[in-house]
Every structure is written in structure tokens, then in C-alpha cells.
Design a protein around this motif. Structure first.
Motif, PDB file in Angstrom:
ATOM      1  N   UNK A   1     -37.071 -11.339 -27.562  1.00 48.66           N
ATOM      2  CA  UNK A   1     -36.442 -10.101 -27.984  1.00 48.66           C
ATOM      3  C   UNK A   1     -37.489  -9.013 -28.090  1.00 48.66           C
ATOM      4  N   UNK A   2     -37.116  -7.776 -27.791  1.00 43.61           N
ATOM      5  CA  UNK A   2     -38.060  -6.662 -27.841  1.00 43.61           C
ATOM      6  C   UNK A   2     -37.546  -5.582 -28.782  1.00 43.61           C
ATOM      7  N   UNK A   3     -38.382  -5.172 -29.709  1.00 46.35           N
ATOM      8  CA  UNK A   3     -38.100  -4.025 -30.570  1.00 46.35           C
ATOM      9  C   UNK A   3     -38.899  -2.844 -30.022  1.00 46.35           C
ATOM     10  N   UNK A   4     -38.193  -1.767 -29.609  1.00 49.30           N
ATOM     11  CA  UNK A   4     -38.841  -0.607 -29.000  1.00 49.30           C
ATOM     12  C   UNK A   4     -38.388   0.667 -29.706  1.00 49.30           C
ATOM     13  N   UNK A   5     -39.177   1.711 -29.522  1.00 49.85           N
ATOM     14  CA  UNK A   5     -38.793   3.011 -30.059  1.00 49.85           C
ATOM     15  C   UNK A   5     -37.555   3.529 -29.340  1.00 49.85           C
ATOM     16  N   UNK A   6     -36.669   4.166 -30.076  1.00 51.88           N
ATOM     17  CA  UNK A   6     -35.448   4.711 -29.494  1.00 51.88           C
ATOM     18  C   UNK A   6     -35.796   5.618 -28.309  1.00 51.88           C
ATOM     19  N   UNK A   7     -35.134   5.348 -27.172  1.00 49.01           N
ATOM     20  CA  UNK A   7     -35.415   6.097 -25.960  1.00 49.01           C
ATOM     21  C   UNK A   7     -36.385   5.418 -25.021  1.00 49.01           C
TER      22      UNK A   7
ATOM     23  N   UNK B   1     -34.013  -3.888 -27.889  1.00 49.08           N
ATOM     24  CA  UNK B   1     -33.242  -3.131 -28.878  1.00 49.08           C
ATOM     25  C   UNK B   1     -34.074  -1.983 -29.463  1.00 49.08           C
ATOM     26  N   UNK B   2     -33.481  -0.781 -29.535  1.00 50.92           N
ATOM     27  CA  UNK B   2     -34.225   0.389 -30.016  1.00 50.92           C
ATOM     28  C   UNK B   2     -34.098   0.571 -31.523  1.00 50.92           C
ATOM     29  N   UNK B   3     -35.116   1.192 -32.123  1.00 55.72           N
ATOM     30  CA  UNK B   3     -35.078   1.599 -33.522  1.00 55.72           C
ATOM     31  C   UNK B   3     -35.634   3.019 -33.620  1.00 55.72           C
ATOM     32  N   UNK B   4     -35.149   3.773 -34.596  1.00 63.66           N
ATOM     33  CA  UNK B   4     -35.625   5.131 -34.814  1.00 63.66           C
ATOM     34  C   UNK B   4     -37.004   5.136 -35.445  1.00 63.66           C
ATOM     35  N   UNK B   5     -37.723   6.244 -35.238  1.00 66.69           N
ATOM     36  CA  UNK B   5     -39.095   6.381 -35.730  1.00 66.69           C
ATOM     37  C   UNK B   5     -39.959   6.929 -34.617  1.00 66.69           C
ATOM     38  N   UNK B   6     -40.961   7.728 -34.968  1.00 62.65           N
ATOM     39  CA  UNK B   6     -41.771   8.328 -33.904  1.00 62.65           C
ATOM     40  C   UNK B   6     -43.169   8.661 -34.418  1.00 62.65           C
TER      41      UNK B   6
ATOM     42  N   UNK C   1     -39.919   5.247 -39.696  1.00 58.34           N
ATOM     43  CA  UNK C   1     -39.260   4.082 -39.123  1.00 58.34           C
ATOM     44  C   UNK C   1     -37.904   3.872 -39.794  1.00 58.34           C
ATOM     45  N   UNK C   2     -36.868   3.703 -38.999  1.00 59.95           N
ATOM     46  CA  UNK C   2     -35.510   3.496 -39.519  1.00 59.95           C
ATOM     47  C   UNK C   2     -35.364   2.032 -39.933  1.00 59.95           C
ATOM     48  N   UNK C   3     -35.569   1.747 -41.205  1.00 58.38           N
ATOM     49  CA  UNK C   3     -35.559   0.358 -41.684  1.00 58.38           C
ATOM     50  C   UNK C   3     -34.167  -0.264 -41.560  1.00 58.38           C
ATOM     51  N   UNK C   4     -33.117   0.513 -41.810  1.00 59.37           N
ATOM     52  CA  UNK C   4     -31.765  -0.046 -41.713  1.00 59.37           C
ATOM     53  C   UNK C   4     -31.457  -0.451 -40.277  1.00 59.37           C
ATOM     54  N   UNK C   5     -31.814   0.411 -39.331  1.00 64.43           N
ATOM     55  CA  UNK C   5     -31.595   0.082 -37.920  1.00 64.43           C
ATOM     56  C   UNK C   5     -32.425  -1.139 -37.526  1.00 64.43           C
ATOM     57  N   UNK C   6     -33.643  -1.208 -38.049  1.00 65.46           N
ATOM     58  CA  UNK C   6     -34.504  -2.350 -37.753  1.00 65.46           C
ATOM     59  C   UNK C   6     -33.854  -3.650 -38.220  1.00 65.46           C
TER      60      UNK C   6
ATOM     61  N   UNK D   1     -49.028   1.733 -38.122  1.00 67.60           N
ATOM     62  CA  UNK D   1     -48.315   1.404 -39.354  1.00 67.60           C
ATOM     63  C   UNK D   1     -46.866   1.019 -39.117  1.00 67.60           C
ATOM     64  N   UNK D   2     -46.160   1.750 -38.249  1.00 65.39           N
ATOM     65  CA  UNK D   2     -44.759   1.423 -37.998  1.00 65.39           C
ATOM     66  C   UNK D   2     -44.627   0.076 -37.304  1.00 65.39           C
ATOM     67  N   UNK D   3     -45.517  -0.223 -36.374  1.00 67.37           N
ATOM     68  CA  UNK D   3     -45.462  -1.534 -35.702  1.00 67.37           C
ATOM     69  C   UNK D   3     -45.695  -2.661 -36.704  1.00 67.37           C
ATOM     70  N   UNK D   4     -46.675  -2.492 -37.567  1.00 69.67           N
ATOM     71  CA  UNK D   4     -46.964  -3.545 -38.539  1.00 69.67           C
ATOM     72  C   UNK D   4     -45.785  -3.748 -39.492  1.00 69.67           C
ATOM     73  N   UNK D   5     -45.135  -2.664 -39.873  1.00 69.95           N
ATOM     74  CA  UNK D   5     -43.975  -2.781 -40.755  1.00 69.95           C
ATOM     75  C   UNK D   5     -42.830  -3.497 -40.042  1.00 69.95           C
ATOM     76  N   UNK D   6     -42.611  -3.164 -38.776  1.00 69.17           N
ATOM     77  CA  UNK D   6     -41.550  -3.826 -38.011  1.00 69.17           C
ATOM     78  C   UNK D   6     -41.858  -5.309 -37.845  1.00 69.17           C
ATOM     79  N   UNK D   7     -43.122  -5.636 -37.567  1.00 67.47           N
ATOM     80  CA  UNK D   7     -43.508  -7.036 -37.395  1.00 67.47           C
ATOM     81  C   UNK D   7     -43.304  -7.819 -38.687  1.00 67.47           C
ATOM     82  N   UNK D   8     -43.630  -7.207 -39.826  1.00 71.94           N
ATOM     83  CA  UNK D   8     -43.449  -7.888 -41.116  1.00 71.94           C
ATOM     84  C   UNK D   8     -41.975  -8.211 -41.363  1.00 71.94           C
ATOM     85  N   UNK D   9     -41.094  -7.290 -40.980  1.00 75.03           N
ATOM     86  CA  UNK D   9     -39.658  -7.531 -41.160  1.00 75.03           C
ATOM     87  C   UNK D   9     -39.186  -8.673 -40.262  1.00 75.03           C
ATOM     88  N   UNK D  10     -39.708  -8.745 -39.063  1.00 72.77           N
ATOM     89  CA  UNK D  10     -39.330  -9.830 -38.152  1.00 72.77           C
ATOM     90  C   UNK D  10     -39.800 -11.167 -38.711  1.00 72.77           C
TER      91      UNK D  10
END
Length: 706
Positions: free
Chosen positions: A107-113, A146-151, A162-167, A194-203
Motif C-alpha cells: 500500500x502507498x500513502x502519498x500526498x494528495x494529487x 491512497x492520498x492524504x492532505x498535507x503539503x 497533515x490530515x490525520x483523519x484522512x490518514x 516530519x509529516x512522513x514520520x508522523x504518517x509512518x508512526x500511524x501505520x
């Protein structure tokens, strides 16, 4: 790591059985057709084993090889492994996982767009004449991208949180899709992670393993980073499982030291470090050629070498210029981009098992498909029906019927001739021998192009280089290909057929890292660069300390380019940040690669590089005793030499009869334990002090007539 061998330098046959010793170093290389094992004892005694590879269960070939190696050493497997002080393995598991499309559900988590950057790629066609050919299927299908908000902005500022709910929702979707592993690649994460590390921690909290692009591939380019992290995730579970199971199997059989593995950059790493970057094993076996070349620099007396290692499936080409082997982080693995520091190796499908056929247009074609370990060439008698290069060599008399590859298989000339007649000669309306000649000449033309790609096309003059012919089939083609390339000497190690397995025993512990750092060269902040390099050094020092190296050797470098240029040039960076020396080094390399420079052009830094090396003392086999008397041929047989001379009665020598000081005038054949050497007409073969074969090519030979 500190065990130093007591043997003299060389590559000979080794000491007598009475002095085998009890401490061993073992290198294991799994190839497409054979698995090679080399063991060197503390006394310098050398033992080799070659067994058929088992693609469906690669660990089985390692265990089979250890049985054969122990028997050759007069030991039990338990005794051999109990005395092992260094066990190094080159694995094809990661490579085969990609080529066979047997990787994990990623699975891939990517920035929206940016969820489709993996599929859009760069829009560059490697071959513009094949613009309709589709790319291979992406490693991660769209429903698991799958995309998540944040830039993050280009300067590292957070433009959008970073959109934590979308994540959380996307992680739930990946769990519902039975994703086995997740790759995270967020836009501009190389400037602020920072956003990547936060997303990885949630995964991780959701119970899924995760790979992060800014850790795996801190490089410019969304596609490059995303493809690299996806490759790591794709091969990760299968590679980790293989390494773990093999480590356990070796420990159960008596291995007391941790297994080490060769990685893409030619160095060694531990199994735990492989788990963090599993794609670092994608060039695991071929990259070990670096260690072999470093060893042979001393035996040859030159640090300008081109290795051509030809096994049963492929040919791997590597260039060492002035003692340095180029690294790259722009690899293509089965049509997928990999941006990890790797030895610059060029691989083509051209080996002993390469299949020849007549295409729909009535033209002879050779490769890239191969017969593999099973069934192998028709001559193996295992059911192979296709005509291969090995079958052609047998028909031309360069190989002899009977035991081959150290007795791993037996060659049947009737089967080889029947395959070439059916597949090549009859469709073309020519004789079997003419068909075999055509197969070899076409194969050697492909080998020549592969050598030119890393030599002439990189600005190197082949006349300065010695061609090192490795692999089981390399010495059959070495002289002919070197002559066409323009080399004047060919060097064939006694252990040519186990070239990479031997090289593993001369590899160092090595870790590489890099950081994006964009700045005009002339106004670069030296203090900021020194601070960034210190951070990188601290990161690598911890990894090297795990392997027992408190004081590693540091190698610095930076990537430079002209402003607006797309491609970078890597230049060594010394102990001090010297602007004039960097400009000079960049312009010298730019002129070599592209043929020109911009005398007053604006140069910019794009990346800082650092390598930490833990030197490991090489294990050199004991040198053989000098020759007594002249060499004597065991037999003579008709051998096709070249197009100008056709077949002639060539003397056949056995490598076991040849010793330092012996010299042979071509044409001739030398049968070695793991290879066969073809000495061309007018060439001269000499056995050097280390027991290896140095061939001086006939300067007056007209290769274009052959």
C-alpha cells in the motif's frame, strides 16, 4: 571482522590437505544457473564447490553447496561451519522477487494529487523506437495508492498540515485491502520529513510494517523516491523471510558467527540492516565483483580493470578506473527505478545458457532469454530443447563432452548438435557448425556493446585497461571481445567461475548516505555543509559501530551540475571544502562524460554524499609452487578458433598441470576447475606468480576478419 589471514597473496590452488587448518572464510554466490561457494582457510588452503541453483528454494542450493564444500575440505558441515570466522552471502532473492512479480501486497500513502506519480514516471522512453511498448505493471495498483492532505514547501516549510483523519481512513482502507506492507512517500519530504514520520508512526500503530521515502531515498524527484520506497516494500517481506530462515538453518548446522550479505554498493551489511533496506540486495551477487577486482589489482599490477563476468544466465560488466569503481543511484530493476547507492554495473542477458532462435523475419537472434538452472542447455540432458551458447561452444569443440562446471553437470554433444540443427541450422538453411559460429559471433557482439557502454561511452580509453574475464563462460569469450574493444591484455583468475563468491571474501563493511543540499557552488556556506556532513557521519557511525568499527574510513562527495542542467555529476569532496578544486574536478569529469564545459558557467551543488567504510582484511589463497619443466598438453582436438582460421588441432591443457612460469602460445584450450580458457591464435598465455592466467593479445591480429 578483525581476523587476518596468514597466507601469502595469490589465487592459486591452495595448501595440501594436511595443512587445511580449522578457521575458514566462506563466500556464497547464488547465480541464475549455478551456486558458487569458496572457502579459504587460515593457512591459505582453498576449496571450491559449484552446485545447480534451486530458484524455487534458493536456500537449498546454499545448503547443498555446503555439503559439497565440506566434502571437498574433508570436513563435516558442522566442522566446517564451526571453524568459520566470516560467512558472506550474495542473494538473488530480492532481484527474483521483482523479475518474477512475486512481491508483497504493498500500500502507498502519498500526498494528495501525487498518488499517480508512480505510474506517470518521468515520461522518458529508454528506447524511442519502441514507444508503443508498455511499461511493466506498477508495483502498487491504484486502488492501494491512497492520498492524504498535507503539503511541505520547497524550503521545508509546512504549507498545509497533515490530515490525520484522512490518514486514519486510508490506513483502514489498506487493512481492508489486505496490504502486507506500506510505503510512505510525501511531497518534498526530503526538505522536512516530519509529516512522513508522523504518517509512518500511524501505520505502525495499526500493525503494518512501513518504509519511508526520506529514510530510504533522500533524493530529488517524486517518482524516483516513490519508486525506490515501493521497491523496498515490495521485496521486503520475502527477502527478510529468506535471510531469517537461512540464518537459522546455518546456525542449526553449526555457524557461530552472524551471516553477512553483500549489498548494491559492493560492501557488506548484517541481516538486521538488510531488513531496514531490503532493496539494497538487488545487486547483491554481481556487486561482489568489486572485492575481486580490488584483490586482483595487486596480482595484475594495474588499477585500470574491466571485468566481464559471464555466468549461465547473464553478463555483468564493471569498470575500475584508477582504482575506483563508479557508484550510481539510478538503476533500472525490471523496468522499475531504484535510487540507492549501487555499484555501476551493466548487466545483459548473455551467458552460457542464453537461448538462440530464428525470429519471424528469418534473422538469428541471441538472448536475452536463458535456459536457467532447469532445464538448462540442451547438452545438460535435463530436457532442454532450445539451442544455447553452451551448446554452440560444445559443437565448435571449445568445450568437451563429459563432466562440466566441476562435475555439477555432464555435457552431451549429440543433444547439443540436435538442438542447434532443429532450432537454428534448418530454419536458416545452413550447416550446424555455421549456425554455432553465428551464435557465438552474435553473442560476442552483444558482449562488446555491453563493455563499450561502461568504458568508451564513459570516456575511458580501453587501451589503458586489462579485461578481467570472470564467470564460468567469461574466459571463452575474453580474448575475442577484448581484441575488438581495444584492450591489449586479458586476465583470467583461477577462480573465474567463482569470481563473485571469491570477491565477497575481499569486501568491506560499507554504508552510504546522502542529503539534498541545493546551493550555488561559488556562494556555498562551508560551515553549513560541514555541519550537515557531521550529522550524516553520526548516523553512519552508529551502523558501523554495530559491526565493530569504531574508526571507519570516511569518503565524502557532492553532486554538482550547471544551473538548469538535468543530470548531476558526482565529485569527490576532500577533507576541506575547496571551491576551486571542486570546480576543477567537476569540469574534468563533465568534459570526460559530455565532451565540453562552460568555462564561466554557474555551477550548483545538489547533494552531499558520505560513505563509511569498515575495512576487512582480505583472505588470500596460498600461491602455488613455481613450474618445473615445460607445460605439456594432455591431448589435442579440433577446435573452431575464429572465422579466419576455422578449425585447427589445438592442444588441450589441464589447469592442474600449469604453474607459475609456464607459458603457452595460442591457439590452445586450458581446462580449469570452474572455467575453460580459449587462447586465440597468436596470443600468449602466461601463468603469473599467483597461479592466474595473463594473456597478451596478438597486436597484429585483425579481429574484423575473425
Amino acid at each position: 571482522m578483525s581476523w587476518n589471514d596468514k597466507a601469502s597473496n595469490g589465487a592459486g590452488r591452495g595448501a595440501d590437505d594436511e595443512s587445511l587448518g580449522r578457521e575458514w572464510r566462506i563466500g556464497v554466490d547464488i547465480g541464475g544457473t549455478f551456486t558458487d561457494l569458496v572457502a579459504i582457510a587460515e593457512t591459505g588452503a582453498l576449496r571450491i564447490a559449484k552446485v545447480p541453483s534451486t530458484p524455487d528454494r534458493p536456500e537449498q542450493a546454499v545448503l547443498d553447496g555446503l555439503d559439497a564444500l565440506a566434502a571437498a575440505a574433508g570436513e563435516t558441515v558442522a566442522g566446517l561451519l564451526a571453524g568459520c570466522r566470516l560467512f558472506v552471502h550474495g542473494s538473488t532473492v530480492a532481484t527474483n522477487t521483482v523479475l518474477e512479480h512475486k512481491g508483497a501486497r504493498v500500500g502507498l500513502i502519498a500526498t494528495e494529487g501525487f498518488r499517480d506519480s508512480l505510474e506517470i514516471r518521468r515520461g522518458i522512453r529508454p528506447d524511442p523506437w519502441r514507444h508503443r511498448e508498455p511499461y511493466p505493471p506498477v508495483l502498487v495498483p491504484r486502488h492501494r495508492r491512497l492520498p492524504v492532505g498535507g503539503r511541505i514547501g520547497a524550503s521545508g516549510e509546512e504549507l498545509e498540515p497533515l490530515d490525520r483523519e484522512a490518514l486514519d481512513r486510508q490506513i483502514e482502507r489498506l487493512l481492508a485491502e489486505d496490504a502486507e506492507v506500506v510505503a510512505v512517500s510525501l511531497f518534498n519530504s526530503i526538505f522536512a520529513d516530519g509529516q512522513e514520520r508522523a504518517a509512518a508512526a500511524a501505520v505502525r500503530e495499526a500493525g503494518l510494517p512501513v518504509f519511508v521515502s526520506s529514510e530510504i531515498a533522500p533524493v530529488l524527484g517524486e517518482y524516483e523516491r516513490t519508486s525506490t520506497v515501493a521497491l523496498n516494500a515490495y521485496v521486503g517481506p520475502r527477502t527478510a523471510r529468506y535471510v531469517s530462515e537461512l540464518s537459522d538453518a546455518l546456525a542449526a548446522r553449526g555457524l557461530a558467527v552472524p551471516m553477512l550479505l553483500t549489498q548494491n554498493n559492493g560492501g557488506m551489511i548484517t541481516p538486521a540492516q538488510v531488513a531496514a533496506r531490503p532493496a539494497s540486495l538487488l545487486l547483491s551477487g554481481p556487486a561482489a565483483a568489486v572485492g575481486a577486482l580490488r584483490h586482483h589489482c595487486d596480482t595484475i599490477g594495474s588499477d585500470n580493470l574491466i571485468s566481464m563476468e559471464i555466468g549461465g544466465t547473464s553478463c555483468d560488466v564493471l569498470v575500475m578506473a584508477d582504482g575506483e569503481v563508479a557508484l550510481t543511484d539510478a538503476l533500472d530493476i525490471g523496468g522499475h527505478f531504484l535510487a540507492m547507492p549501487s555499484v555501476d554495473i551493466h548487466t545483459i542477458g548473455a551467458g552460457g545458457g542464453t537461448i538462440a532462435r530464428v525470429d519471424a523475419g528469418g534473422m538469428l537472434a541471441v538472448g536475452p532469454e536463458g535456459a536457467g538452472a532447469m532445464p538448462g542447455p540442451a547438452a545438460y540432458g535435463r530436457g532442454g530443447q532450445e539451442a544455447t551458447a553452451t551448446d554452440a561452444q560444445l559443437v565448435l569443440g571449445r568445450l568437451a563432452p563429459g563432466p562440466y562446471a566441476g562435475g555439477a553437470v555432464s555435457l552431451d554433444a549429440d543433444l547439443a548438435e540436435a538442438a542447434i540443427r532443429r532450432c537454428i541450422a534448418e530454419p536458416l538453411g545452413i550447416g550446424v557448425e555455421a549456425a554455432a559460429q553465428g551464435m557465438i559471433r552474435l553473442l560476442e557482439q552483444k558482449l562488446l556493446h555491453a563493455l563499450e557502454h561502461l568504458s568508451v561511452e564513459q570516456g575511458h580509453d580501453p587501451r589503458r585497461f586489462t579485461l578481467v574475464a570472470g564467470g564460468g563462460a567469461g574466459a571463452l569469450h575474453g580474448a575475442a571481445v577484448a581484441r575488438r574493444l581495444g584492450c591489449r591484455r586479458v586476465y583470467v583468475p583461477r577462480l573465474a567461475g567463482a569470481f563473485c563468491a571469491f570477491g565477497m571474501l575481499h569486501s568491506d563493511i560499507r554504508h552510504d548516505t546522502s542529503r539534498v543540499h541545493i546551493s550555488p557552488l561559488d556562494s556555498a556556506d562551508g560551515a553549513a555543509i560541514a555541519s550537515r556532513l557531521a550529522e550524516m557521519r553520526a548516523e553512519l557511525a552508529a551502523a558501523l559501530a554495530e559491526a565493530g568499527f569504531a574508526e571507519p574510513v570516511w569518503q565524502y562527495g557532492c553532486d554538482l551540475r550547471y544551473q538548469g542542467q538535468q543530470w548531476d555529476v558526482t565529485v569527490p569532496l576532500g577533507a576541506s571544502f575547496d571551491l576551486a578544486r571542486l570546480r576543477e574536478g567537476f569540469e574534468q569529469r563533465h568534459r570526460q562524460l559530455f565532451g565540453h564545459v562552460q568555462p564561466r558557467g554557474t555551477i550548483e551543488i545538489t547533494r552531499l554524499r558520505l560513505a563509511g567504510v569498515g575495512p576487512v582484511a582480505g583472505a588470500a589463497p596460498a600461491g602455488p609452487a613455481p613450474a618445473q619443466g615445460d607445460p605439456v598438453a594432455r591431448s589435442h582436438r579440433p577446435v573452431w578458433i575464429d572465422a579466419a582460421r576455422g578449425r585447427c588441432m589445438a592442444p588441450i591443457y589441464e589447469g592442474a598441470d600449469l604453474a607459475p612460469g609456464h607459458a603457452i602460445a595460442g591457439p590452445a584450450i586450458v581446462n580449469e576447475q570452474t572455467t575453460t580458457v580459449l587462447v586465440g591464435a597468436g596470443d600468449r598465455l602466461e601463468v603469473d606468480a599467483h597461479g592466474n592466467y595473463a594473456i597478451t593479445l596478438d597486436a597484429d591480429a585483425a579481429e574484423d576478419k575473425r
